[in-house]
Enzyme design. Structure first.
Site, PDB file in Angstrom:
ATOM      1  N   ARG A   1      38.835  -5.755  57.518  1.00 30.86           N
ATOM      2  CA  ARG A   1      38.868  -6.004  58.958  1.00 30.86           C
ATOM      3  C   ARG A   1      38.337  -4.779  59.681  1.00 30.86           C
ATOM      4  O   ARG A   1      38.590  -3.640  59.292  1.00 30.86           O
ATOM      5  CB  ARG A   1      40.315  -6.284  59.442  1.00 30.86           C
TER       6      ARG A   1
ATOM      7  N   GLU B   1      32.557  -6.645  67.171  1.00 32.51           N
ATOM      8  CA  GLU B   1      31.494  -7.404  66.518  1.00 32.51           C
ATOM      9  C   GLU B   1      30.842  -8.365  67.495  1.00 32.51           C
ATOM     10  O   GLU B   1      31.542  -9.045  68.253  1.00 32.51           O
ATOM     11  CB  GLU B   1      32.071  -8.168  65.317  1.00 32.51           C
TER      12      GLU B   1
ATOM     13  N   HIS C   1      29.542  -9.311  58.691  1.00 32.12           N
ATOM     14  CA  HIS C   1      30.775 -10.037  58.375  1.00 32.12           C
ATOM     15  C   HIS C   1      30.486 -11.227  57.449  1.00 32.12           C
ATOM     16  O   HIS C   1      30.824 -12.381  57.755  1.00 32.12           O
ATOM     17  CB  HIS C   1      31.457 -10.517  59.658  1.00 32.12           C
TER      18      HIS C   1
END
Length: 527
Positions: free
Chosen positions: A231, A260, A279
């Site tokens: 994370r 992000e 990601h």
């Protein structure tokens, strides 16, 4: 029943909805928050991934919504508290992408080690930079795995297959369990000092935000390489940048960022020593199919059959049973949550005792809720009423429950005992009236505490002035005490003080209080 799919989802999952009698499905992705809010009121179910933000504002407009299913693990984008208050079940799909995420971490480590992204870019640019891109071998290097849950344990196994020396730190899993799995358990400081590579596999929570900060990097080997596919926010990005610039960290592989997307001008993305992906940890065909199918089946089962699968906010009991057990469900979950925050070391065993007069019902849902409250502090996104016991078993935690009729001074009493690597902690709780939950004992201290809000436990020497000095110190920092309970050790000269404050007590203030002459220790936690 109408279901909305608001994020991109694998067609296999969409087809399950389309082929199910009694379900009408709409696929409408890329909606703005305003557009989604405008139409959400007509839907009974909502299938999402990470893009859709299910806010309190959206939930207020979702007048018919009964269930939300996240095709994936993380639920940072869902206001679970508001959903619970609105009676909306929230589900996720743990396990669907664990192998994929672990494989991505290993792939990132290998790509970083052998300079594969830089080699590809230079070759495509017409250069032959062979001498500039010398890499390393992974063979016989030491990999430090931080977090030994579903993903971390798989990553450790893959690294062992590469003949790396794997060491593991996880404060919430017993050293015995890790060693039985074939890995060496070490403290976090020893992991920093010994690792050639460090890979992170922990959830994002208060205890793990900025886990890798400037102080952590100082403790590491010079030339260490860091992998974060867990994370964003677990690694302090500014501190990582400085550590790379100083030469302490030789390289980093990042799949996640604090914000992000991070933007092309992000300082870390300007460094040759950093490789990054957007990601992609869960982005394989197999994983996307798995989570889409799971989410579709969860929504259908709930809407058509009232069957709950992997709900994070709804216990697995019928409505009638829930009504009778509700205050005890709340109490035991808070007790588990409190135990997780005050017990130090990996958990070996949890004993839950039901003493006195309880409804003549199966008490298993209470035990599940207690374990869920405990594990929620360790593996937040993965634990729910369905998988809490199996997750505890995977972590090597022995669970036992018992009942007895005699409750002493109380009509009913729940005792939760947690045994860790370091010590044994005992909590007792009860219900006053119909639904007023109270903690009435911690170890040898008897008191009465409402289990909610910003709380602190302070052990102090029982002498005049000790309590006053604590209050004065909090006052100096403008921290107001909302409630205080003081208990005395049965056979000693120490007090235990339970404080509820209107705001959290910062770590530096905790340190100042612990430095007071008559204070032994202070532990803060949230319930």
């Amino acid at each position: 029943m109408k279901v909305l799919i608001s994020d991109k989802m694998d067609e296999t999952g969409i087809d399950i909805f389309r082929n199910q009698e009694g379900i009408d499905v709409d696929v409408n992705t890329g909606l703005s928050p305003e557009e989604l809010k405008e139409i959400i009121g007509q839907y009974d179910g909502l299938a999402i991934r990470s893009a859709t933000k299910v806010t309190a504002d959206l939930l207020e407009a979702a007048s018919n919504l009964k269930v939300i299913a996240r095709a994936g693990i993380g639920l940072d984008n869902v206001d679970i508290d508001t959903a619970t208050k609105k009676g909306v079940a929230v589900m996720n799909t743990p396990g669907g992408n664990t192998v994929t995420a672990a494989e991505h971490a290993i792939a990132m480590m290998m790509a970083l080690t052998r300079n594969i992204p830089r080699g590809t870019a230079s070759l495509k640019a017409g250069r032959w930079d062979k001498k500039l891109l010398q890499g390393r071998e992974l063979f016989n290097k030491t990999l430090g795995v931080v977090g030994f849950g579903n993903i971390g344990s798989i990553a450790a196994g893959l690294a062992k297959g590469l003949r790396m020396n794997v060491i593991v730190f996880d404060p919430n899993i017993s050293s015995e369990h890790i060693e039985k799995a074939g890995f060496e358990y070490v403290t976090l400081d020893k992991l920093y000092a010994r690792s050639d590579y460090i890979t992170l596999h922990v959830p994002k929570m208060d205890a793990t935000i900025d886990l890798l900060d400037a102080q952590a990097f100082e403790k590491m080997k010079t030339g260490v390489m860091v992998v974060n596919c867990a994370r964003g926010g677990i690694v302090n990005e500014a501190a990582l940048y400085d550590a790379i610039q100083s030469g302490k960290v030789a390289g980093a592989a990042l799949d996640v960022f604090a914000v992000e997307p991070p933007g092309g001008d992000h300082p870390l993305l300007q460094l040759d020593q950093v490789i990054a992906t957007p990601h992609l940890g869960a982005s394989t065909k197999e994983a996307q199919t798995n989570v889409a199918v799971a989410a579709a089946n969860q929504i259908i089962a709930y809407l058509l059959n009232d069957t709950i699968i992997n709900a994070v906010n709804v216990p697995s009991v019928t409505g009638d049973v829930l009504k009778q057990l509700k205050p005890f469900l709340y109490l035991v979950e808070k007790m588990g949550k409190m135990q997780a925050q005050v017990s130090k070391g990996g958990v070996h065993e949890v004993n839950i005792e039901y003493i006195g007069k309880f409804p003549d019902l199966d008490l298993k849902p209470l035990t599940i809720n207690g374990i869920k409250g405990l594990l929620n502090e360790y593996v937040r996104d993965e634990v729910n009423s369905v998988n809490a016991i199996s997750l505890a078993n995977e972590m090597g935690i022995k669970i036992s429950e018992s009942t007895s009729k005699e409750a002493g001074n109380f009509l009913n009493l729940i005792r939760v005992t947690v045994i860790t690597d370091n010590r044994t902690n005992v909590l007792e709780g009860t219900i006053f009236g119909k639904d007023d939950a109270r903690i009435v004992r911690i170890n040898k201290f008897r008191l009465e505490v409402i289990p909610e809000g910003h709380l602190a436990i302070i052990h102090n020497v029982d002498k005049p002035g000790s309590i006053g000095s604590i209050g004065q110190k909090l006052g100096e920092h403008n921290i107001n005490i909302a409630r205080m309970m003081v208990g005395r050790e049965d056979d000693g000269d120490r007090n235990i003080i339970f404080l509820r404050t209107e705001t959290p007590v910062p770590a530096d203030v905790v340190k100042e209080i612990e430095d007071l002459e008559l204070v032994v220790s202070m532990t803060t936690f949230e319930l």
